[in-house]
Design a protein around this motif. Structure first.
Motif, PDB file in Angstrom:
ATOM      1  N   LYS A  50       0.505   6.469 -10.947  1.00  0.00           N
ATOM      2  CA  LYS A  50       0.054   5.439 -11.879  1.00  0.00           C
ATOM      3  C   LYS A  50       0.337   5.827 -13.318  1.00  0.00           C
TER       4      LYS A  50
ATOM      5  N   ASP B 168      -1.465  -0.199 -18.281  1.00  0.00           N
ATOM      6  CA  ASP B 168      -2.327  -0.185 -17.099  1.00  0.00           C
ATOM      7  C   ASP B 168      -3.405  -1.271 -17.148  1.00  0.00           C
TER       8      ASP B 168
ATOM      9  N   ASN C  57      -1.472  -5.528  -5.443  1.00  0.00           N
ATOM     10  CA  ASN C  57      -1.673  -4.088  -5.515  1.00  0.00           C
ATOM     11  C   ASN C  57      -3.164  -3.754  -5.626  1.00  0.00           C
ATOM     12  N   PRO C  58      -3.682  -2.932  -4.741  1.00  0.00           N
ATOM     13  CA  PRO C  58      -5.114  -2.604  -4.771  1.00  0.00           C
ATOM     14  C   PRO C  58      -5.583  -2.035  -6.108  1.00  0.00           C
ATOM     15  N   ASP C  59      -4.705  -1.280  -6.790  1.00  0.00           N
ATOM     16  CA  ASP C  59      -5.118  -0.610  -8.020  1.00  0.00           C
ATOM     17  C   ASP C  59      -4.778  -1.410  -9.278  1.00  0.00           C
ATOM     18  N   TYR C  60      -4.152  -2.570  -9.122  1.00  0.00           N
ATOM     19  CA  TYR C  60      -3.740  -3.333 -10.298  1.00  0.00           C
ATOM     20  C   TYR C  60      -3.790  -4.831  -9.981  1.00  0.00           C
ATOM     21  N   GLN C  61      -4.896  -5.443 -10.312  1.00  0.00           N
ATOM     22  CA  GLN C  61      -5.069  -6.881 -10.115  1.00  0.00           C
ATOM     23  C   GLN C  61      -5.025  -7.535 -11.487  1.00  0.00           C
TER      24      GLN C  61
ATOM     25  N   GLU D 140       0.622   5.606  -4.734  1.00  0.00           N
ATOM     26  CA  GLU D 140       0.360   4.616  -5.784  1.00  0.00           C
ATOM     27  C   GLU D 140      -0.521   5.189  -6.886  1.00  0.00           C
ATOM     28  N   ALA D 141      -1.666   5.750  -6.518  1.00  0.00           N
ATOM     29  CA  ALA D 141      -2.577   6.271  -7.531  1.00  0.00           C
ATOM     30  C   ALA D 141      -1.973   7.479  -8.238  1.00  0.00           C
TER      31      ALA D 141
ATOM     32  N   THR E 120       0.853  -1.182   0.000  1.00  0.00           N
ATOM     33  CA  THR E 120       0.000   0.000   0.000  1.00  0.00           C
ATOM     34  C   THR E 120       0.887   1.230   0.000  1.00  0.00           C
TER      35      THR E 120
END
Length: 305
Positions: free
Chosen positions: A15, A152, A182-186, A11-12, A7
């Motif tokens: 991106k 992305d 990663n919360p934003d990239y699964q 991160e965001a 986390t």
């Protein structure tokens, strides 16, 4: 292989913001060597080292697929400081430790015979890095590069073709796709690595790569030139593996979100192009024209040296 959750408040923000030349030769970052280990197994050819650097003095922001500049100490024969060398970063933005305060490199010691004297010549920067002791300070510039950035789209099809230390950015990609949570990239797409090396002991990061095969959406194909034979009975190079699978690769390229990444020795490009050109001709497709269209669509990524 363990999976860690990473986390980060940035991160965001990072991106799509691509950090470029945060540190320059005139004002480099001082990083500290935390690890320097051999990647080539017993009986292998040459030496390749995995190096981890502490960037706490930074921060040193980067994205998967970018490169770091290293300034070797000393002067050349003309008394001028050595020029920096660029190396593909072999870790994700979070680093091997997951705290965002390190980056890793994969470095082969350059060694060749002088064309006139026959004397063995060693690369300045690669020899410097391969001989680094833990705790040593290193001058770092960058990051730089946009060509090898992982898209992305978590549903993309990612085809990676590497020779030798060209595996570095793909190690970063694979950690991003399969090792980090990663919360934003699964990642839900598919990835295929075709890796060319001379001998089995030269399979860099072998344990990691083969462990990734526990994921159903990852495929690993080796081209071991001094141990395997191609269809004509010659050495098995990466272009021969591409030729073997070219029909399937071509089908994958018909997907709008398929990306091809090529990294390693420059000579690999011609063979890969020849394999595709020979296959697509039957469909009336001009391969150079088609590849150019892929490049313009940012789906054909090349970094060779």
């Amino acid at each position: 292989m363990t999976t860690a959750t990473y986390t980060s408040v940035t991160e965001a923000a990072v991106k799509r913001a691509i950090p470029m030349n945060v540190f320059r030769q005139s004002a480099p970052l001082t990083a500290i060597c935390l690890e320097n280990r051999e990647l080539v197994g017993p009986g292998g050819i040459g030496t390749v080292r995995h190096l981890v650097f502490d960037t706490s003095a930074g921060p040193y922001p980067f994205l998967e697929g970018q490169s770091a500049g290293i300034i070797p100490p000393g002067q050349d024969a003309n008394g001028k400081p050595y020029k920096l060398r660029l190396y593909s970063i072999a870790s994700t933005r979070h680093g091997d430790t997951g705290d965002g305060k390190t980056f890793s490199l994969c470095v082969r010691q350059l060694e060749y015979a002088h064309p006139e004297t026959g004397e063995t010549v060693y690369g300045v920067c690669s020899t410097y890095l391969c001989g680094l002791e833990v705790g040593a300070e290193v001058k770092v510039t960058g990051p730089t590069g946009k060509a090898m950035l992982l898209p992305d789209d978590p549903t993309a099809t990612i085809i990676m073709m590497a020779t030798g230390t060209g595996i570095a950015p793909f190690r970063a990609h694979l950690w991003r796709m399969f090792r980090e949570n990663n919360p934003d990239y699964q990642f839900r797409g598919s990835a295929w690595l075709i890796f060319g090396i001379p001998t089995t002991p030269n399979i860099l990061y072998r344990e990691e790569l083969e462990d990734f095969q526990q994921h159903a959406n990852f495929r690993l194909t080796y081209a071991i030139s001094r141990e395997q034979k191609n269809a004509k009975g010659g050495r098995m190079y990466i272009q021969d593996r591409v030729a073997e699978h070219v029909a399937e690769l071509w089908d994958l390229l018909q997907r709008d979100n398929t990306h091809v990444f090529i990294c390693g020795l420059r000579g690999m490009e011609d063979g890969i192009d020849a394999a595709f050109a020979g296959h697509v001709a039957q469909f009336g497709v001009d391969w150079p024209e088609y590849r150019t269209a892929l490049e313009k669509a940012h789906r054909w990524h090349v970094e060779t040296y």
